[in-house]
Design a protein around this motif. Structure first.
Motif, short mmCIF file in Angstrom:
data_model
loop_
_atom_site.label_atom_id
_atom_site.label_comp_id
_atom_site.label_asym_id
_atom_site.label_seq_id
_atom_site.Cartn_x
_atom_site.Cartn_y
_atom_site.Cartn_z
N SER A 120 0.84 -1.07 0.09
CA SER A 120 0.11 0.06 -0.09
C SER A 120 0.65 1.25 0.06
O SER A 120 0.27 2.21 -0.13
CB SER A 120 -0.84 0.01 1.16
OG SER A 120 -2.00 -1.24 1.10
N ASN A 121 2.19 1.19 -0.29
CA ASN A 121 3.14 2.36 0.17
C ASN A 121 3.39 2.66 -1.42
O ASN A 121 4.05 2.05 -2.00
CB ASN A 121 4.18 1.94 0.75
CG ASN A 121 4.06 1.70 2.37
OD1 ASN A 121 2.98 2.04 3.04
ND2 ASN A 121 4.82 1.02 3.24
N GLY A 122 3.28 4.11 -1.42
CA GLY A 122 3.63 4.73 -2.79
C GLY A 122 5.00 5.63 -2.35
O GLY A 122 5.69 5.70 -1.01
N PHE A 123 5.31 6.86 -3.07
CA PHE A 123 6.05 7.86 -2.70
C PHE A 123 5.74 8.38 -1.43
O PHE A 123 6.76 8.40 -0.59
CB PHE A 123 6.32 8.85 -3.89
CG PHE A 123 7.08 9.97 -3.63
CD1 PHE A 123 8.34 9.76 -3.76
CD2 PHE A 123 6.84 11.05 -3.04
CE1 PHE A 123 9.27 10.69 -3.53
CE2 PHE A 123 7.43 12.21 -2.66
CZ PHE A 123 8.94 12.14 -3.00
N ASN A 124 4.87 8.89 -1.37
CA ASN A 124 4.57 9.67 0.01
C ASN A 124 4.64 8.75 1.16
O ASN A 124 4.94 9.43 2.34
CB ASN A 124 3.19 10.40 -0.19
CG ASN A 124 3.15 11.66 -1.02
OD1 ASN A 124 4.08 12.49 -0.98
ND2 ASN A 124 2.14 11.73 -1.88
N GLU A 125 4.14 7.50 1.15
CA GLU A 125 4.00 6.85 2.27
C GLU A 125 5.44 6.45 2.75
O GLU A 125 5.93 6.42 3.93
CB GLU A 125 3.08 5.65 2.17
CG GLU A 125 1.84 5.96 1.95
CD GLU A 125 1.36 6.39 0.65
OE1 GLU A 125 0.00 6.59 0.39
OE2 GLU A 125 1.97 6.14 -0.49
N ASN A 126 6.50 6.04 1.63
CA ASN A 126 7.82 5.86 2.05
C ASN A 126 8.39 6.86 2.47
O ASN A 126 9.38 6.87 3.32
CB ASN A 126 8.43 5.24 0.93
CG ASN A 126 7.98 3.79 0.59
OD1 ASN A 126 7.74 3.06 1.80
ND2 ASN A 126 7.86 3.18 -0.67
N LEU A 127 8.16 8.14 1.95
CA LEU A 127 8.83 9.32 2.41
C LEU A 127 8.66 9.52 3.85
O LEU A 127 9.48 9.99 4.65
CB LEU A 127 8.23 10.70 1.64
CG LEU A 127 8.73 12.01 2.15
CD1 LEU A 127 10.27 12.10 2.18
CD2 LEU A 127 7.88 12.99 1.29
N TRP A 142 16.31 4.01 1.03
CA TRP A 142 15.05 4.51 0.12
C TRP A 142 15.49 4.57 -1.17
O TRP A 142 16.35 5.50 -1.28
CB TRP A 142 14.26 5.25 0.97
CG TRP A 142 13.06 5.75 -0.01
CD1 TRP A 142 12.23 4.81 -0.59
CD2 TRP A 142 12.37 7.06 0.11
NE1 TRP A 142 11.08 5.72 -1.23
CE2 TRP A 142 11.22 6.77 -0.71
CE3 TRP A 142 12.84 8.28 0.57
CZ2 TRP A 142 10.35 7.90 -0.99
CZ3 TRP A 142 11.95 9.54 0.58
CH2 TRP A 142 10.68 9.27 -0.32
N ILE A 143 15.13 3.95 -2.13
CA ILE A 143 15.27 4.19 -3.66
C ILE A 143 14.18 4.84 -4.23
O ILE A 143 13.08 4.17 -4.29
CB ILE A 143 15.63 2.97 -4.23
CG1 ILE A 143 17.14 2.18 -3.56
CG2 ILE A 143 16.13 3.35 -5.53
CD1 ILE A 143 17.65 0.89 -3.98
N ASP A 144 14.06 5.97 -4.51
CA ASP A 144 13.03 6.73 -5.24
C ASP A 144 13.54 7.97 -5.90
O ASP A 144 14.66 8.29 -5.97
CB ASP A 144 12.06 7.00 -4.15
CG ASP A 144 10.68 6.87 -4.57
OD1 ASP A 144 10.35 7.73 -5.75
OD2 ASP A 144 9.79 6.00 -4.31
N ALA A 145 12.69 9.02 -5.88
CA ALA A 145 12.69 10.11 -7.06
C ALA A 145 13.88 11.07 -6.23
O ALA A 145 13.52 11.21 -4.99
CB ALA A 145 11.60 11.04 -7.03
N THR A 146 14.74 11.79 -7.12
CA THR A 146 15.50 12.85 -6.43
C THR A 146 14.90 13.87 -5.94
O THR A 146 15.35 14.53 -4.90
CB THR A 146 16.49 13.07 -7.60
OG1 THR A 146 15.72 13.71 -8.40
CG2 THR A 146 17.34 12.16 -7.89
N SER A 147 13.75 13.95 -6.26
CA SER A 147 12.79 15.22 -5.61
C SER A 147 12.56 14.98 -4.07
O SER A 147 12.34 16.17 -3.33
CB SER A 147 11.47 15.35 -6.23
OG SER A 147 10.78 14.25 -6.29
N ALA A 148 12.86 13.86 -3.61
CA ALA A 148 12.71 13.52 -2.08
C ALA A 148 13.65 14.03 -1.28
O ALA A 148 13.64 13.99 -0.25
CB ALA A 148 12.46 12.03 -1.85
#
Length: 436
Positions: free
Chosen positions: A241-248, A259-265
């Protein structure tokens, strides 16, 4: 190829969340609930001070819901929105269809300052159809303090094999620390952004040169098996259930070692006002499989665009020029600090020493974006472009369906083999139906 598939997966009826601003002096903006957009919404008063004759109405939605609503609206000419927040996947496709209005700005806007790769992805026949609000690639964020405590050293060029070993070693359920957080929420722009990029870095591809789906090939099985086992062994509970915002949020709260995700984080994990681990975050390039020379980086931008159906196009253009200008960047810096300036769109930002001093992720962000080659996203030849997506209209529907299948694996509701078999058959059927 048929464009009717663009509507597949979207709501069959429009869910009206706000009345359309179908009168002069009012615009309705549909946007995603990411931090940068919430920040923009919070600065609306600054815009209306300069333009008191323009009223701004906001419709702020979760990412999957936003995509569903705006796709349905623009494909049917509904006219609910005057400004859409869409990605560099939609902009060229919808621009070619005549669904978007070309953008022209004043000389002060300095369109030549836009990063070439970002601007190129928003241009059709020399016309700009979307203005980038922020741009991104993907990279690895990690807790330097936890690595030091565990006696681990993060390589400059990490492999997935190292990431898997480190994540399992760093997992401490009793302390509430997960070795790694990765997207699991179903969606072509949610879990499939991560998994498609990972597949690229494992040497897999969506289609061969004849547009035949490749989920029955070893590269995809290796990718999905590695991902699913890693999420089971070292990921957070409820990861499907976790997307970008949840993992952030998890990372900011100290619950993820990596955490591997968008550089905008980068701005959100580095800002002490928002992140409890801001002083202990390191950044590295997106991982690759040992022996595979492809990091799988994506290149993405969230952009503001005007649908051709808007009845308030000049006011919409005025807002877009304000929100994507150099002056807006200065405004954010004055209110929130340079670390929170919208990243990844303008060359001048990466030449600004104030930003470079405030943003420890700036160099890694620029390097990741420069390393992303959406014209050659895979090791083996492919007939498509795109890093974390396939730049064809049908991908929105197909990617979402495959994302649901893969999310079910993470949730323990399906096996890797079953998910891949269904992905293969579903994609074959949809591609035949679309005329490939």
């Amino acid at each position: 190829m048929r464009y009717s598939t663009l509507l597949m997966g979207a709501a069959s009826t429009l869910a009206l969340t706000t009345a359309s601003a179908a009168f002069a002096g009012a615009i309705t903006i549909a946007t995603v609930n990411n931090g940068q957009m919430i920040q923009m919404q919070g600065l609306t008063d600054e815009f209306t001070k300069a333009h008191p004759d323009i009223t701004v109405n906001w419709v702020t939605l979760e990412e999957n819901t936003l995509r569903e609503r705006v796709t349905t609206d623009i494909a049917t000419g509904g006219g609910q929105y005057d400004i859409l927040t869409i990605g560099n996947y939609e902009v060229p496709i919808w621009g070619k269809q005549g669904w978007l209005t070309p953008l022209e700005f004043s000389a002060d806007y300095d369109v030549d300052d836009l990063l070439p790769a970002i601007r190129g992805g928003l241009t059709v026949e020399d016309k700009l159809y979307g203005a980038p609000f922020y741009g991104e690639s993907a990279f690895l964020m990690y807790r330097t303090d936890l690595f030091e405590k565990a006696g681990l050293t993060m390589p400059d060029d990490p492999t997935w094999e190292f990431i898997g070993e480190a994540a399992r070693k760093l997992t401490d359920r009793s302390a509430g620390v997960n070795g790694i957080c990765l997207r699991g929420k179903a969606g072509w722009g949610e879990n499939m952004a991560l998994i498609s990029s990972m597949a690229n870095s494992f040497g897999a591809r969506w289609f061969d040169e004849e547009w035949a789906p490749q989920f029955d090939q070893p590269g995809w099985k290796e990718t999905l098996t590695f991902y699913a086992e890693l999420m089971k062994d070292a990921g957070p509970s409820g990861a499907s259930s976790n997307g970008f915002n949840e993992n952030l949020t998890l990372f900011q709260q100290g619950k993820c070692a990596m955490w591997i995700d968008a550089t905008s984080a980068g701005q959100f994990v580095s800002d002490p006002k928002q992140s409890t681990v801001a002083d202990n975050v390191g950044f590295k390039i997106y991982p690759h499989k040992d022996g595979v020379d492809n990091h799988g980086n994506w290149l993405w931008s969230w952009n503001l665009a005007i649908p051709a159906s808007s009845k308030n196009q000049e006011d919409a253009r005025t807002f877009i020029e304000w929100a994507t200008s150099k002056d807006y960047t200065e405004l954010v810096a004055s209110k929130e600090g340079w670390v929170n300036a919208p990243p990844g769109t303008r060359t001048s930002l990466y030449e600004n020493q104030n930003y470079l001093d405030a943003a420890p992720f700036a160099d890694e962000t620029k390097a990741a974006m420069n390393a992303a080659d959406i014209t050659k996203p895979t090791v083996d030849p492919v007939p498509y472009t795109g890093g974390q997506f396939v730049a064809i209209p049908e991908f929105q529907s197909i990617g979402t369906t495959v994302g649901q299948l893969f999310s079910a694996v993470v949730a323990g509701q399906s096996s890797v083999d079953d998910a891949l078999a269904q992905a293969q058959s579903t994609t074959q059927r949809e591609m035949r139906r679309a005329g490939y």
